[in-house]
Design a protein around this motif. Structure first.
Motif, short mmCIF file in Angstrom:
data_model
loop_
_atom_site.label_atom_id
_atom_site.label_comp_id
_atom_site.label_asym_id
_atom_site.label_seq_id
_atom_site.Cartn_x
_atom_site.Cartn_y
_atom_site.Cartn_z
N PHE A 94 -58.44 94.05 -6.60
CA PHE A 94 -59.48 93.39 -6.02
C PHE A 94 -59.05 92.03 -5.52
CE2 PHE A 94 -62.05 96.19 -8.29
CZ PHE A 94 -62.99 96.99 -7.28
N VAL A 95 -58.12 91.37 -5.99
CA VAL A 95 -57.53 89.92 -5.83
C VAL A 95 -56.25 89.99 -4.99
CG1 VAL A 95 -57.01 88.02 -6.99
CG2 VAL A 95 -58.49 89.28 -8.10
N GLN A 96 -56.08 89.10 -4.03
CA GLN A 96 -55.27 88.86 -3.10
C GLN A 96 -54.48 87.58 -3.42
OE1 GLN A 96 -58.37 90.35 -1.78
NE2 GLN A 96 -57.14 92.41 -2.10
N ARG A 97 -54.98 86.45 -3.81
CA ARG A 97 -54.29 85.33 -4.13
C ARG A 97 -54.63 84.64 -5.39
NH1 ARG A 97 -55.84 82.94 2.06
NH2 ARG A 97 -55.03 85.05 3.19
N VAL A 98 -53.77 84.14 -6.09
CA VAL A 98 -54.08 83.50 -7.44
C VAL A 98 -53.61 81.78 -7.37
CG1 VAL A 98 -53.63 83.61 -9.71
CG2 VAL A 98 -54.02 85.76 -8.59
N VAL A 99 -54.50 81.15 -7.87
CA VAL A 99 -54.12 79.77 -7.64
C VAL A 99 -54.16 79.32 -9.46
CG1 VAL A 99 -54.55 77.43 -7.17
CG2 VAL A 99 -54.80 79.39 -5.35
N ALA A 100 -52.98 78.68 -9.80
CA ALA A 100 -53.28 78.13 -11.22
C ALA A 100 -53.68 76.72 -11.18
CB ALA A 100 -51.77 78.09 -11.86
N LEU A 101 -54.82 76.35 -12.03
CA LEU A 101 -55.28 75.14 -12.11
C LEU A 101 -54.59 74.16 -12.81
CD1 LEU A 101 -59.18 75.93 -12.62
CD2 LEU A 101 -57.79 75.58 -10.46
N THR A 102 -54.58 72.90 -12.74
CA THR A 102 -54.06 72.00 -13.41
C THR A 102 -54.74 71.85 -14.91
OG1 THR A 102 -55.14 70.06 -12.63
CG2 THR A 102 -52.96 70.60 -11.52
N PRO A 103 -54.23 71.19 -15.82
CA PRO A 103 -55.09 71.16 -16.93
C PRO A 103 -56.57 70.12 -16.81
CG PRO A 103 -53.02 70.75 -17.74
CD PRO A 103 -52.91 70.86 -16.22
N GLU A 104 -56.25 69.30 -15.94
CA GLU A 104 -57.42 68.45 -15.48
C GLU A 104 -58.59 69.25 -14.68
OE1 GLU A 104 -54.03 66.21 -16.77
OE2 GLU A 104 -54.28 67.53 -14.79
N GLN A 105 -57.98 70.25 -13.69
CA GLN A 105 -58.97 70.93 -13.06
C GLN A 105 -59.57 71.70 -13.93
OE1 GLN A 105 -56.23 72.23 -10.14
NE2 GLN A 105 -56.71 70.77 -8.42
N ALA A 106 -58.87 72.56 -14.86
CA ALA A 106 -59.52 73.29 -15.63
C ALA A 106 -60.53 72.86 -16.53
CB ALA A 106 -58.34 73.96 -16.42
N ALA A 107 -60.32 71.50 -16.97
CA ALA A 107 -61.15 71.07 -17.91
C ALA A 107 -62.40 70.41 -17.34
CB ALA A 107 -60.72 69.80 -18.53
N ASP A 108 -62.64 70.42 -15.91
CA ASP A 108 -63.74 69.82 -15.06
C ASP A 108 -64.83 70.90 -15.10
OD1 ASP A 108 -65.15 68.54 -13.51
OD2 ASP A 108 -64.33 69.00 -11.74
N LYS A 109 -65.65 70.70 -16.24
CA LYS A 109 -66.70 71.66 -16.24
C LYS A 109 -67.95 70.98 -16.65
CE LYS A 109 -63.73 75.20 -18.10
NZ LYS A 109 -63.46 76.10 -19.29
N PRO A 110 -68.63 70.53 -15.72
CA PRO A 110 -69.99 69.61 -15.73
C PRO A 110 -71.27 70.44 -16.39
CG PRO A 110 -69.81 70.27 -13.66
CD PRO A 110 -68.40 70.76 -14.26
N VAL A 111 -72.07 69.76 -16.91
CA VAL A 111 -73.27 70.49 -17.60
C VAL A 111 -74.26 70.11 -16.47
CG1 VAL A 111 -74.97 70.34 -19.16
CG2 VAL A 111 -72.58 70.34 -19.75
#
Length: 264
Positions: A232-249
């Motif tokens: 079901f997936v055609q493209r994968v992008v790996a996030l940087t640690p900063e992007q992965a940690a960006d999880k607002p409430v």
């Protein structure tokens, strides 16, 4: 070394969304601000397409998630089950700037799943006896606040003495999703409630782009733990640690200080 044809990793989010153009339809994962593909959404915003047709549980909040595209005037239509905390969403809808199809949450989930597995439509009891089935829900207002476009009447049918309404499947040009882990073949694992609409949105996209917090090599994911297979997936992008940690409430609630006790 030449990349394998099974290797679906794209170097940057900008490259991954480069062919998303004006009037494209996008199925987007997330619920509130949980499991939202923030990096891919920002890449779409920077690319600049307009007239987008979005399918998602909600449209982010002001300044986050899909709310970024909404505030920039890039969205023409939203299919969702929840308006939520986005004041700009409500303003555009009531001002006639935005077409909105609000449908029951379970129906939205099943319409996306049906699109992913090739089922053209299905019957459900949800919405029978309401404007969902009878038609007349305001999809778009005019400048005076009158209904300019209303939902059509749905076909209904009785099964074993109970009435059901026919709902069409949803497929989109692209899907944007967020996963905790993914391998180069596009197999994805979602973390707890961040699964929400992500697997269903991914299934409904003709081209599905996944941002992953952790990229692993093929074979490292336990097959029994894979929530969405790479077909079901055609493209994968790996996030940087900063992007992965960006999880607002979305809404932070805290208790106040404990009341002082009066000495006896």
């Amino acid at each position: 070394m030449e990349r394998s044809r099974m290797d679906k990793v794209i170097a940057t989010a900008a490259e991954a969304v480069a062919d998303i153009g004006d009037r494209a339809s996008l199925a987007v994962g997330g619920f509130g601000l949980c499991g939202v593909p923030e990096t891919l959404i920002r890449a779409v915003h920077e690319r600049g397409p307009g007239g987008l047709r979005l399918v998602s549980n909600n449209c982010g909040v002001d300044g986050r998630g899909l709310g970024i595209l909404l505030a920039a005037g890039r969205v023409a239509r939203v299919t969702a089950s929840y308006v939520g905390e986005n004041k700009e969403f409500a303003r555009q809808y009531l001002a006639g700037e935005l077409e909105v199809e609000l449908i029951p949450q379970g129906t939205l989930a099943e319409r996306l799943r049906a699109g992913g597995v090739g089922v053209p439509a299905f019957y459900t009891p949800a919405g029978v006896g309401t404007q969902i089935a009878d038609g007349g829900l305001p999809w778009r207002h005019d400048a005076l606040g009158e209904v300019a476009v209303a939902s059509p009447r749905r076909e209904t049918r009785r099964f074993d003495g109970r009435e059901y309404v026919l709902e069409p499947a949803i497929t989109c040009d692209f899907a944007l999703v967020h996963a905790a882990r993914g391998d180069r073949h596009g197999n994805l694992v979602f973390r707890r409630s961040a699964a929400n609409f992500n697997p269903l949105a991914a299934m409904a996209g003709r081209v599905t782009i996944a941002e992953v917090e952790e990229l692993v090599e093929p074979g490292e994911l336990d097959p029994d733990q894979v929530h969405l297979p790479g077909v079901f997936v055609q493209r994968v992008v790996a996030l940087t640690p900063e992007q992965a940690a960006d999880k607002p409430v979305e809404r932070r609630t805290v208790t106040g200080p404990a009341p002082e006790r009066t000495p006896r």
